[in-house]
Design an enzyme around this catalytic site. Structure first.
Site, PDB file in Angstrom:
ATOM      1  CE1 TYR A 101     -78.376  44.317-102.414  1.00 34.93           C
ATOM      2  CE2 TYR A 101     -79.016  42.357-101.225  1.00 34.93           C
ATOM      3  CZ  TYR A 101     -78.839  43.717-101.275  1.00 34.93           C
ATOM      4  OH  TYR A 101     -79.118  44.484-100.159  1.00 34.93           O
ATOM      5  CB  SER A 113     -73.307  47.084 -93.525  1.00 34.27           C
ATOM      6  OG  SER A 113     -73.589  46.916 -94.891  1.00 34.27           O
ATOM      7  CB  SER A 161     -64.473  40.749 -89.273  1.00 36.66           C
ATOM      8  OG  SER A 161     -63.555  41.038 -90.315  1.00 36.66           O
TER       9      SER A 161
HETATM   10  N1  LIG Z   1     -80.740  47.855 -97.468  1.00 40.84           N
HETATM   11  C1  LIG Z   1     -79.594  48.131 -98.015  1.00 40.84           C
HETATM   12  O1  LIG Z   1     -79.431  49.140 -98.703  1.00 40.84           O
HETATM   13  C2  LIG Z   1     -78.428  47.204 -97.798  1.00 40.84           C
HETATM   14  C3  LIG Z   1     -77.125  47.634 -98.080  1.00 40.84           C
HETATM   15  C4  LIG Z   1     -76.065  46.744 -97.831  1.00 40.84           C
HETATM   16  C5  LIG Z   1     -76.318  45.473 -97.332  1.00 40.84           C
HETATM   17  N2  LIG Z   1     -77.620  45.076 -97.095  1.00 40.84           N
HETATM   18  C6  LIG Z   1     -77.916  43.716 -96.572  1.00 40.84           C
HETATM   19  O2  LIG Z   1     -77.218  43.537 -95.347  1.00 40.84           O
HETATM   20  C7  LIG Z   1     -76.462  42.331 -95.383  1.00 40.84           C
HETATM   21  C8  LIG Z   1     -75.235  42.446 -94.495  1.00 40.84           C
HETATM   22  O3  LIG Z   1     -74.436  43.544 -94.819  1.00 40.84           O
HETATM   23  P1  LIG Z   1     -73.040  43.428 -95.565  1.00 40.84           P
HETATM   24  O4  LIG Z   1     -72.881  42.073 -96.109  1.00 40.84           O
HETATM   25  O5  LIG Z   1     -72.977  44.606 -96.463  1.00 40.84           O
HETATM   26  O6  LIG Z   1     -71.969  43.741 -94.433  1.00 40.84           O
HETATM   27  P2  LIG Z   1     -71.503  43.041 -93.071  1.00 40.84           P
HETATM   28  O7  LIG Z   1     -72.486  42.036 -92.674  1.00 40.84           O
HETATM   29  O8  LIG Z   1     -71.222  44.164 -92.156  1.00 40.84           O
HETATM   30  O9  LIG Z   1     -70.109  42.404 -93.475  1.00 40.84           O
HETATM   31  C9  LIG Z   1     -69.952  41.441 -94.449  1.00 40.84           C
HETATM   32  C10 LIG Z   1     -68.480  41.122 -94.555  1.00 40.84           C
HETATM   33  O10 LIG Z   1     -68.013  40.613 -93.293  1.00 40.84           O
HETATM   34  C11 LIG Z   1     -67.387  39.357 -93.462  1.00 40.84           C
HETATM   35  N3  LIG Z   1     -67.745  38.537 -92.286  1.00 40.84           N
HETATM   36  C12 LIG Z   1     -68.974  38.129 -91.906  1.00 40.84           C
HETATM   37  N4  LIG Z   1     -68.929  37.421 -90.766  1.00 40.84           N
HETATM   38  C13 LIG Z   1     -67.630  37.370 -90.402  1.00 40.84           C
HETATM   39  C14 LIG Z   1     -66.941  36.758 -89.338  1.00 40.84           C
HETATM   40  N5  LIG Z   1     -67.590  36.088 -88.375  1.00 40.84           N
HETATM   41  N6  LIG Z   1     -65.582  36.881 -89.289  1.00 40.84           N
HETATM   42  C15 LIG Z   1     -64.928  37.564 -90.243  1.00 40.84           C
HETATM   43  N7  LIG Z   1     -65.526  38.180 -91.279  1.00 40.84           N
HETATM   44  C16 LIG Z   1     -66.868  38.071 -91.363  1.00 40.84           C
HETATM   45  C17 LIG Z   1     -67.928  38.799 -94.756  1.00 40.84           C
HETATM   46  O11 LIG Z   1     -66.987  37.927 -95.316  1.00 40.84           O
HETATM   47  P3  LIG Z   1     -67.332  36.846 -96.467  1.00 40.84           P
HETATM   48  O12 LIG Z   1     -68.137  37.606 -97.496  1.00 40.84           O
HETATM   49  O13 LIG Z   1     -66.008  36.483 -96.954  1.00 40.84           O
HETATM   50  O14 LIG Z   1     -68.081  35.736 -95.868  1.00 40.84           O
HETATM   51  C18 LIG Z   1     -68.150  40.063 -95.592  1.00 40.84           C
HETATM   52  O15 LIG Z   1     -66.968  40.440 -96.230  1.00 40.84           O
HETATM   53  C19 LIG Z   1     -76.157  42.146 -96.867  1.00 40.84           C
HETATM   54  O16 LIG Z   1     -75.825  40.809 -97.165  1.00 40.84           O
HETATM   55  C20 LIG Z   1     -77.455  42.610 -97.502  1.00 40.84           C
HETATM   56  O17 LIG Z   1     -78.399  41.552 -97.497  1.00 40.84           O
HETATM   57  C21 LIG Z   1     -78.659  45.934 -97.305  1.00 40.84           C
END
Ligand SMILES: NC(=O)c1ccc[n+]([C@@H]2O[C@H](COP(=O)([O-])OP(=O)(O)OC[C@H]3O[C@@H](n4cnc5c(N)ncnc54)[C@H](OP(=O)(O)O)[C@@H]3O)[C@@H](O)[C@H]2O)c1
Length: 335
Positions: A63, A212, A220
Site C-alpha cells: 500500500y 473488503s 454502504s
Molecule cells: N489481503 C488483501 O489482499 C486485501 C485486499 C484489499 C483490502 N485488504 C485490507 O482490508 C481492508 C478493508 O477493505 P477495503 O478497504 O478494501 O474495503 P471495505 O472495508 O469493504 O470498504 C472500504 C470503503 O467503504 C467506505 N466505508 C467504510 N465504512 C463506511 C461506513 N460506515 N459508511 C459508509 N462508507 C463506509 C470507505 O470509505 P472512506 O475510504 O471514504 O472512509 C471505503 O471507501 C483494507 O483497508 C486492507 O487493509 C486486504
C-alpha cells in the site's frame, strides 16, 4: 473502552472482534484507492479507533508502496505496544521502490521484506505477518519456513496467509502453525465459503479475517452510480462496479438497506454484524472517524436467526455480483 476480544486462531493471538483496514488512508502511486486521502484525518481515525478499543490495524508493504506503513508508524508513535499490527509482503517491490507486479515468495525475499516493514513501521516486531499472495513458482513450504524463522527470531508474533486455497493452507500449517487467513469476504463475495476454505480453517483452528467486508464501500449504499467514483478510483477497474453488474448490485444494496432501516441501523452495520455472526473477523477500511465510529458500533450488534435468514435470502450463497478483481489480479488468487 474494550471491545469483545476474540482468539484469532489457536496460537495465542487475541484481538478485538473488528479491525481497522488502513489501505485507503494512503493512495497508490499517484492514484487514490478510494477517493481523496487526508493524512491528518487518517491519523485521527487511528487514534479514535484506539480510544474505542479498536487497536487491530491492517496494512501491507504494497500500500503506497510503503506509504501506508509509514503513516501507521507516525500514528502509533509512542504507543506501539497498545496496537496489534498486521502487515503483509509478497507483491515484489524492487530496490527503487517500484512494484514489479510479480509475487515473490522466496526465502530471500521474506527476509528482505521483514526488514523493510520493520523500518517503515518504526518497530522491532510485527504482531501478525501475512504472505499477501501465494507465489505459484515457489513451494509454500519455503515461504512459510522462512516466516517461521522470523517467529523464532522474535521479529514477528504470528503467521498469516492471504487468498489461499484449502490445499495451500494445509501444506503451510504443516510447516509452521498458521494463525490467520485473510481473504475477501462479504455479502457480495463468498468464494472462500463456496470453496470450503472456511471449513478447513475451522478444522485446523485458524482464524479467518474478512477483507473488503463492505464490498469496497458498495454495501454502504454511498455509491449510487459509477460516476460517484473519482476518475482515478481503483474500483472503476473491478467488474463488480462496472456497467454489466452495477445496476443489479445496486438493487441488492437497496434491499439490504431496507432491512437495515427496519432494524434502525445502517446497511454497513448490518453487513459487518452479519460477518461477525459467523465468527469471522471483519477489517472494514475507512479513513474518517465518522465511519469508524459507526463500524465499531456494529461490532456490538447481535443479529437474530431471522435477521440472518432475511439477509441471506436477499443475497443467497452463489449470487453472481461480478468478479472482485480484473483478470490479472484474479489470476493471482489461489482458487
Ligand atoms: N489481503 C488483501 O489482499 C486485501 C485486499 C484489499 C483490502 N485488504 C485490507 O482490508 C481492508 C478493508 O477493505 P477495503 O478497504 O478494501 O474495503 P471495505 O472495508 O469493504 O470498504 C472500504 C470503503 O467503504 C467506505 N466505508 C467504510 N465504512 C463506511 C461506513 N460506515 N459508511 C459508509 N462508507 C463506509 C470507505 O470509505 P472512506 O475510504 O471514504 O472512509 C471505503 O471507501 C483494507 O483497508 C486492507 O487493509 C486486504
Amino acid at each position: 473502552m474494550k471491545l469483545n476480544q476474540v482468539k484469532l486462531g489457536n496460537q495465542g493471538l487475541i484481538v478485538p472482534n473488528i479491525g481497522l483496514g488502513c489501505m485507503g488512508m494512503t493512495g497508490f502511486g499517484d492514484a487514490d484507492m478510494y477517493g481523496k486521502t487526508d493524512e491528518k484525518e487518517a491519523i485521527a481515525t487511528i487514534h479514535r479507533s484506539l480510544e474505542l478499543g479498536g487497536n487491530f490495524l491492517d496494512t501491507a508493504d504494497l500500500y503506497g508502496p510503503f506509504k501506508n506503513e509509514q503513516l501507521i508508524a507516525k500514528a502509533i508513535e509512542g504507543n506501539r505496544n497498545k496496537y496489534i499490527i498486521a502487515t503483509k509482503f509478497g507483491w515484489e517491490i524492487d530496490d527503487n521502490d517500484q512494484v514489479t507486479w510479480k509475487i515473490n515468495g522466496t526465502k530471500e525475499y521474506v527476509k528482505k521484506s521483514i526488514e523493510r516493514s520493520l523500518k517503515n513501521l518504526k518497530t522491532d516486531y510485527i504482531d501478525l505477518y501475512y504472505m499477501h499472495r501465494l507465489d505459484k513458482n515457489v513451494p509454500v513450504e519455503e515461504t512459510v519456513g522462512a516466516m517461521g524463522d522470523l517467529v523464532k527470531e522474535g521479529k514477528i508474533g504470528y503467521i498469516g496467509l492471504s487468498e489461499v486455497s484449502s490445499e495451500t493452507v494445509k501444506k503451510a500449517h504443516a510447516v509452521h502453525p498458521i494463525s490467520a487467513v485473510q481473504s475477501e469476504f462479504s455479502l457480495f463475495e463468498r468464494t472462500v465459503e463456496e470453496k470450503g476454505v472456511i471449513k478447513t480453517l475451522n478444522e485446523l483452528g485458524i482464524g479467518f479475517v474478512a477483507y473488503s467486508p463492505l464490498g469496497r464501500g458498495f454495501l454502504s449504499g454511498q455509491i449510487r452510480s459509477i460516476d460517484d467514483l473519482p476518475e482515478n478510483d481503483f474500483r472503476r477497474g473491478i467488474p463488480r462496479f462496472q456497467e454489466q453488474y452495477f445496476h443489479k448490485n445496486i438493487e441488492l444494496v437497496e434491499a439490504i438497506e431496507n432491512l437495515a432501516q427496519e432494524k434502525n441501523i445502517t446497511s454497513s452495520q448490518l453487513a459487518l454484524a452479519w460477518i461477525i455472526s459467523k465468527g469471522i473477523l471483519p477489517i472494514p477500511g475507512t479513513k474518517r472517524r465518522k465511519y469508524l465510529e459507526k463500524n465499531i458500533e456494529a461490532s456490538k450488534i447481535v443479529l437474530s436467526e431471522s435477521d440472518i435468514q432475511k439477509l441471506e435470502s436477499i443475497v443467497p450463497l452463489g449470487t453472481d455480483t461480478g468478479a472482485p478483481y480484473d483478470e490479472f489480479s484474479m489470476g493471482l488468487l489461489d482458487y
